[in-house]
Scaffold this motif. Structure first.
Motif, PDB file in Angstrom:
ATOM      1  N   VAL A   1     -53.804  -1.430  49.302  1.00 12.96           N
ATOM      2  CA  VAL A   1     -55.046  -0.900  48.423  1.00 12.96           C
ATOM      3  C   VAL A   1     -55.055  -1.660  47.238  1.00 12.96           C
ATOM      4  CG1 VAL A   1     -56.050   1.016  47.131  1.00 12.96           C
ATOM      5  CG2 VAL A   1     -54.860   1.566  49.386  1.00 12.96           C
ATOM      6  N   SER A   2     -54.198  -2.136  46.555  1.00  7.77           N
ATOM      7  CA  SER A   2     -54.368  -2.671  45.403  1.00  7.77           C
ATOM      8  C   SER A   2     -54.648  -4.309  45.744  1.00  7.77           C
ATOM      9  CB  SER A   2     -53.025  -2.845  44.741  1.00  7.77           C
ATOM     10  OG  SER A   2     -52.540  -1.607  44.270  1.00  7.77           O
ATOM     11  N   VAL A   3     -54.114  -4.872  46.792  1.00  9.17           N
ATOM     12  CA  VAL A   3     -54.625  -6.125  47.180  1.00  9.17           C
ATOM     13  C   VAL A   3     -56.054  -6.248  47.793  1.00  9.17           C
ATOM     14  CG1 VAL A   3     -54.237  -7.998  49.150  1.00  9.17           C
ATOM     15  CG2 VAL A   3     -52.302  -7.046  47.911  1.00  9.17           C
ATOM     16  N   ILE A   4     -56.639  -5.410  48.391  1.00 11.81           N
ATOM     17  CA  ILE A   4     -58.021  -5.220  48.944  1.00 11.81           C
ATOM     18  C   ILE A   4     -58.925  -4.920  47.895  1.00 11.81           C
ATOM     19  CG2 ILE A   4     -59.625  -4.188  50.565  1.00 11.81           C
ATOM     20  CD1 ILE A   4     -57.254  -3.719  52.577  1.00 11.81           C
ATOM     21  N   ASP A   5     -58.545  -3.666  47.162  1.00  8.67           N
ATOM     22  CA  ASP A   5     -59.630  -3.136  46.135  1.00  8.67           C
ATOM     23  C   ASP A   5     -59.566  -4.113  44.929  1.00  8.67           C
ATOM     24  OD1 ASP A   5     -61.681  -1.390  45.191  1.00  8.67           O
ATOM     25  OD2 ASP A   5     -60.093  -0.294  44.337  1.00  8.67           O
ATOM     26  N   ASN A   6     -58.549  -4.549  44.507  1.00 10.31           N
ATOM     27  CA  ASN A   6     -58.413  -5.222  43.196  1.00 10.31           C
ATOM     28  C   ASN A   6     -58.483  -6.906  43.372  1.00 10.31           C
ATOM     29  OD1 ASN A   6     -58.239  -2.972  41.725  1.00 10.31           O
ATOM     30  ND2 ASN A   6     -56.278  -2.541  42.017  1.00 10.31           N
ATOM     31  N   ILE A   7     -57.444  -7.275  44.195  1.00  7.36           N
ATOM     32  CA  ILE A   7     -57.203  -8.829  44.076  1.00  7.36           C
ATOM     33  C   ILE A   7     -58.313  -9.487  44.910  1.00  7.36           C
ATOM     34  CG2 ILE A   7     -55.578 -10.641  44.636  1.00  7.36           C
ATOM     35  CD1 ILE A   7     -53.389  -8.723  44.068  1.00  7.36           C
ATOM     36  N   VAL A   8     -58.293  -9.077  46.242  1.00  3.39           N
ATOM     37  CA  VAL A   8     -59.302  -9.940  47.129  1.00  3.39           C
ATOM     38  C   VAL A   8     -60.805  -9.725  46.726  1.00  3.39           C
ATOM     39  CG1 VAL A   8     -60.221  -9.962  49.473  1.00  3.39           C
ATOM     40  CG2 VAL A   8     -57.844  -9.622  49.173  1.00  3.39           C
ATOM     41  N   GLN A   9     -61.273  -8.097  46.323  1.00  3.43           N
ATOM     42  CA  GLN A   9     -62.388  -8.099  45.953  1.00  3.43           C
ATOM     43  C   GLN A   9     -63.010  -8.903  44.714  1.00  3.43           C
ATOM     44  OE1 GLN A   9     -65.464  -4.305  44.657  1.00  3.43           O
ATOM     45  NE2 GLN A   9     -63.627  -3.862  45.498  1.00  3.43           N
ATOM     46  N   SER A  10     -62.207  -8.757  43.706  1.00  4.92           N
ATOM     47  CA  SER A  10     -62.472  -9.206  42.310  1.00  4.92           C
ATOM     48  C   SER A  10     -62.200 -10.748  42.381  1.00  4.92           C
ATOM     49  CB  SER A  10     -61.589  -8.686  41.278  1.00  4.92           C
ATOM     50  OG  SER A  10     -61.629  -7.360  41.052  1.00  4.92           O
ATOM     51  N   SER A  11     -61.442 -11.158  43.141  1.00  3.71           N
ATOM     52  CA  SER A  11     -61.353 -12.753  43.345  1.00  3.71           C
ATOM     53  C   SER A  11     -62.548 -13.171  44.075  1.00  3.71           C
ATOM     54  CB  SER A  11     -60.198 -13.434  43.973  1.00  3.71           C
ATOM     55  OG  SER A  11     -60.106 -12.758  45.335  1.00  3.71           O
ATOM     56  N   PHE A  12     -62.735 -12.547  45.221  1.00  5.46           N
ATOM     57  CA  PHE A  12     -64.140 -13.140  46.033  1.00  5.46           C
ATOM     58  C   PHE A  12     -65.497 -12.896  45.230  1.00  5.46           C
ATOM     59  CE2 PHE A  12     -66.939 -12.583  49.399  1.00  5.46           C
ATOM     60  CZ  PHE A  12     -66.755 -13.840  50.459  1.00  5.46           C
ATOM     61  N   LYS A  13     -65.668 -11.937  44.312  1.00  3.38           N
ATOM     62  CA  LYS A  13     -66.710 -11.755  43.476  1.00  3.38           C
ATOM     63  C   LYS A  13     -66.763 -13.091  42.566  1.00  3.38           C
ATOM     64  CE  LYS A  13     -67.443  -6.571  43.455  1.00  3.38           C
ATOM     65  NZ  LYS A  13     -67.222  -5.595  42.424  1.00  3.38           N
ATOM     66  N   LEU A  14     -65.631 -13.219  41.936  1.00  3.46           N
ATOM     67  CA  LEU A  14     -65.758 -14.606  41.030  1.00  3.46           C
ATOM     68  C   LEU A  14     -65.902 -15.719  41.575  1.00  3.46           C
ATOM     69  CD1 LEU A  14     -65.090 -15.436  38.160  1.00  3.46           C
ATOM     70  CD2 LEU A  14     -62.609 -15.464  38.845  1.00  3.46           C
ATOM     71  N   ILE A  15     -65.259 -16.073  42.564  1.00  3.89           N
ATOM     72  CA  ILE A  15     -65.475 -17.142  43.466  1.00  3.89           C
ATOM     73  C   ILE A  15     -66.784 -17.321  43.847  1.00  3.89           C
ATOM     74  CG2 ILE A  15     -64.639 -18.570  45.399  1.00  3.89           C
ATOM     75  CD1 ILE A  15     -61.688 -17.415  44.675  1.00  3.89           C
ATOM     76  N   SER A  16     -67.317 -16.320  44.665  1.00  2.80           N
ATOM     77  CA  SER A  16     -68.795 -16.437  44.820  1.00  2.80           C
ATOM     78  C   SER A  16     -69.530 -16.539  43.990  1.00  2.80           C
ATOM     79  CB  SER A  16     -69.113 -15.459  46.079  1.00  2.80           C
ATOM     80  OG  SER A  16     -68.987 -14.152  45.248  1.00  2.80           O
ATOM     81  N   LEU A  17     -69.596 -15.864  42.768  1.00  2.00           N
ATOM     82  CA  LEU A  17     -70.356 -16.023  41.585  1.00  2.00           C
ATOM     83  C   LEU A  17     -70.434 -17.451  41.219  1.00  2.00           C
ATOM     84  CD1 LEU A  17     -72.158 -14.545  39.365  1.00  2.00           C
ATOM     85  CD2 LEU A  17     -70.129 -14.405  38.098  1.00  2.00           C
ATOM     86  N   ILE A  18     -69.424 -18.093  41.078  1.00  2.00           N
ATOM     87  CA  ILE A  18     -69.215 -19.498  40.515  1.00  2.00           C
ATOM     88  C   ILE A  18     -69.901 -20.467  41.399  1.00  2.00           C
ATOM     89  CG2 ILE A  18     -67.796 -21.498  40.030  1.00  2.00           C
ATOM     90  CD1 ILE A  18     -65.835 -19.241  38.825  1.00  2.00           C
ATOM     91  N   ALA A  19     -69.620 -20.225  42.946  1.00  6.26           N
ATOM     92  CA  ALA A  19     -70.337 -21.064  43.951  1.00  6.26           C
ATOM     93  C   ALA A  19     -71.747 -20.832  43.787  1.00  6.26           C
ATOM     94  CB  ALA A  19     -69.696 -20.626  44.951  1.00  6.26           C
ATOM     95  N   LEU A  20     -72.069 -19.605  43.709  1.00  4.09           N
ATOM     96  CA  LEU A  20     -73.808 -19.566  43.738  1.00  4.09           C
ATOM     97  C   LEU A  20     -74.420 -20.135  42.661  1.00  4.09           C
ATOM     98  CD1 LEU A  20     -73.643 -16.009  45.129  1.00  4.09           C
ATOM     99  CD2 LEU A  20     -74.452 -17.774  46.342  1.00  4.09           C
ATOM    100  N   ILE A  21     -73.782 -19.801  41.476  1.00  2.00           N
ATOM    101  CA  ILE A  21     -74.193 -20.337  40.121  1.00  2.00           C
ATOM    102  C   ILE A  21     -74.563 -22.043  40.378  1.00  2.00           C
ATOM    103  CG2 ILE A  21     -73.915 -20.923  37.852  1.00  2.00           C
ATOM    104  CD1 ILE A  21     -72.690 -18.361  37.563  1.00  2.00           C
ATOM    105  N   PHE A  22     -73.421 -22.415  40.915  1.00  2.00           N
ATOM    106  CA  PHE A  22     -73.161 -24.052  41.153  1.00  2.00           C
ATOM    107  C   PHE A  22     -74.529 -24.469  42.143  1.00  2.00           C
ATOM    108  CE2 PHE A  22     -71.727 -27.820  43.491  1.00  2.00           C
ATOM    109  CZ  PHE A  22     -71.556 -28.737  42.572  1.00  2.00           C
ATOM    110  N   LEU A  23     -74.596 -23.470  43.264  1.00  2.00           N
ATOM    111  CA  LEU A  23     -75.790 -23.843  44.155  1.00  2.00           C
ATOM    112  C   LEU A  23     -77.289 -23.688  43.644  1.00  2.00           C
ATOM    113  CD1 LEU A  23     -73.935 -22.554  47.372  1.00  2.00           C
ATOM    114  CD2 LEU A  23     -74.327 -24.901  46.697  1.00  2.00           C
ATOM    115  N   GLY A  24     -77.383 -23.185  42.337  1.00  2.00           N
ATOM    116  CA  GLY A  24     -78.579 -22.935  41.653  1.00  2.00           C
ATOM    117  C   GLY A  24     -79.429 -21.616  42.165  1.00  2.00           C
TER     118      GLY A  24
END
Length: 494
Positions: free
Chosen positions: A134-157
């Motif tokens: 639960v901790s891996v999915i709800d905390n680590i994966v979800q939060s890291s995926f949000k962060l990585i996708s946010l940075i990638a989407l900002i970079f893509l404009g």
């Protein structure tokens, strides 16, 4: 696991500024109410009853509870998602007078089904005590995926839409992983059950009777925790919401210690309660209460001493106005972190209606105080509204009130309190470094380097004094030894 979640908010706050960060925070609050309504309290119901039936080894009742609740939830969540989507324009323009809020609400409304079922399947995993997963999915994966996708989407404009899409993608990945885990690793819940009509009726009735008060409890709890941001957006602007929500995630650091223990605590004590192992529950409640207090006390005091510095480091100079709300909210958060155990004990005992009435009273209190301190400060003879400070005062008073009720009632119904006598020694151990840091603070201009140096000195002194004052008992040493052996990769299970 929490680092990625904080970095996600920090990137939004720093890159887009307080107003956009405020819109994001406000949209989470608004759609969060719809998610709570769509869940019907079934996440709490499935957690309690699967844990309870596991203790009694009643597998067919587990299967039926899951499958019946899933079917009901599927219909209801689709209706709520559609209603939320079509109300987005009205809520944004007619209530909050901000057309920029529309795009946030429309997209977040579409992901309500994914959001609801991710919480539902995570509750099933918790009921089977799959806490690490639960901790891996709800905390680590979800939060890291949000962060990585946010940075990638900002970079893509993608600009503003990067915030909306990154959050949605995080919910999607959480749902996919939680569902897949249950399907593969807990396949028995999907299998055909064997129950007669009378038993099915009784199981479903018990489930719904427990879950509906949980629904209202969760909804009212949402008012308790979100009404401050909601009223700031209603009576002030998205800017104030953004400033205020710089303090909230920092204060939520005090939730980490309870989360470490309580994800496993509730399903475990519910299982033990079904077996009438009350003495075990009493001992573990006190031990966990002490560890939460011991871990949170130094963090709380650093928030009290250095709020401006902490906010500046994390969110930037534009958010320093949230320093006083941070101090005020930290008081309520520390108190809540200790007595949340009492809340869990009442739930364990099936006292969901009592919890509902407690939270209802606290939510009404919080709503009235927020209205007075944000909208109508003239009652107190003030020339200007207290704004974000008023919101923090209202919420803290409400937290103190309802956690006190939990403590008193849990003591009455279960004869268990999370307070332990040697917690006083922990308090004594922190006083000397606390006053020492206050003294040194007056002689220095607090730069980041000075802050980290003083904080490290404070924590080290506190740890040494814990040993000096003999604040740790045999159970504490047992936990420390287990942790040490875990770090050394030894097989402590043997």
């Amino acid at each position: 696991a929490k680092i990625f979640g904080y970095l996600y908010r920090i990137v939004i706050a720093r890159y887009f500024g307080p107003e956009i960060y405020g819109l994001f925070s406000l949209s989470i609050v608004i759609v969060g109410f719809f998610v709570t309504l769509a869940l019907l309290g079934f996440d709490g119901g499935i957690l309690r009853f699967i844990s309870f039936y596991r203790g009694k080894n009643e597998i067919n009742k587990i299967k039926y509870s899951f499958q019946a609740s899933f079917r009901i939830l599927l219909i209801f969540v689709l209706v709520i998602s559609i209603v939320s989507f079509y109300l987005s324009d009205f809520v944004s323009i007619s209530i909050f007078h901000n057309k920029d809020l529309v795009s946030f609400l429309k997209v977040f409304s579409l992901i309500i089904p994914l959001w609801v079922f991710s919480l539902f399947f995570l509750s099933i995993m918790r009921a089977f005590e799959k806490i690490k997963e639960v901790s891996v999915i709800d905390n680590i994966v979800q939060s890291s995926f949000k962060l990585i996708s946010l940075i990638a989407l900002i970079f893509l404009g993608f600009k503003l839409h990067s915030v909306i899409f990154s959050f949605s993608l995080g919910i999607l990945i959480t749902f996919l992983l939680a569902y897949s885990y249950c399907k593969v690793m807990i396949p028995q819940i999907f299998l055909k059950y064997n129950l007669n009509k009378k038993i099915k009726k009784q199981v479903l009735a018990n489930f719904v009777q427990y879950s509906l008060p949980v629904l209202f409890l969760t909804f009212i709890s949402g008012i308790l925790y979100w009404i401050d941001s909601f009223m700031l957006g209603l009576f002030k602007s998205a800017l104030e919401v953004g400033l205020y929500n710089a303090a909230i995630p920092i204060v939520l650091l005090l939730n980490i210690a309870p989360e470490i223990f309580l994800k496993l605590f509730f399903p475990m004590v519910t299982k033990e309660y079904s077996l009438k192992h009350i003495e075990f529950i009493k001992k573990i409640s006190k031990q966990i209460g002490k560890w939460i207090f011991m871990l949170n006390l130094p963090i709380f005091l650093l928030m009290i001493i250095f709020p401006e510095v902490i906010i500046k480091i994390l969110f930037g100079q534009d958010y320093v106005a949230a320093a006083m709300p941070l101090r005020i909210l930290a008081v309520g958060a520390l108190f809540s972190s200790i007595f949340v155990i009492s809340d869990n004990l009442l739930s364990m005992a099936g006292k969901s209606k009592i919890i509902f009435y407690d939270v209802l009273a606290a939510s009404i209190l919080n709503s009235v105080l927020n209205f007075i301190l944000i909208k109508e400060p003239i009652i107190f003879g003030l020339d200007n509204s207290l704004g974000i400070n008023g919101a923090a005062i209202a919420t803290t008073i409400s937290l103190l009130f309802y956690n006190s009720l939990f403590w008193i009632q849990a003591k009455h119904y279960t004869s268990i309190s999370p307070l332990k006598k040697d917690m006083f020694r922990v308090f004594l151990a922190v006083l000397i470094p606390f006053f020492m840091i206050l003294l040194f603070k007056g002689f220095f201009q607090i730069t980041n380097l000075i802050f980290f140096t003083l904080s490290a000195t404070f924590v080290l002194s506190y740890v040494l004094l814990l040993f000096l004052f003999k604040s740790l008992d045999d159970n504490d040493w047992f936990i420390i030894k287990m942790f040490k052996r875990k770090i050394n990769n030894s097989d402590y299970a043997k």
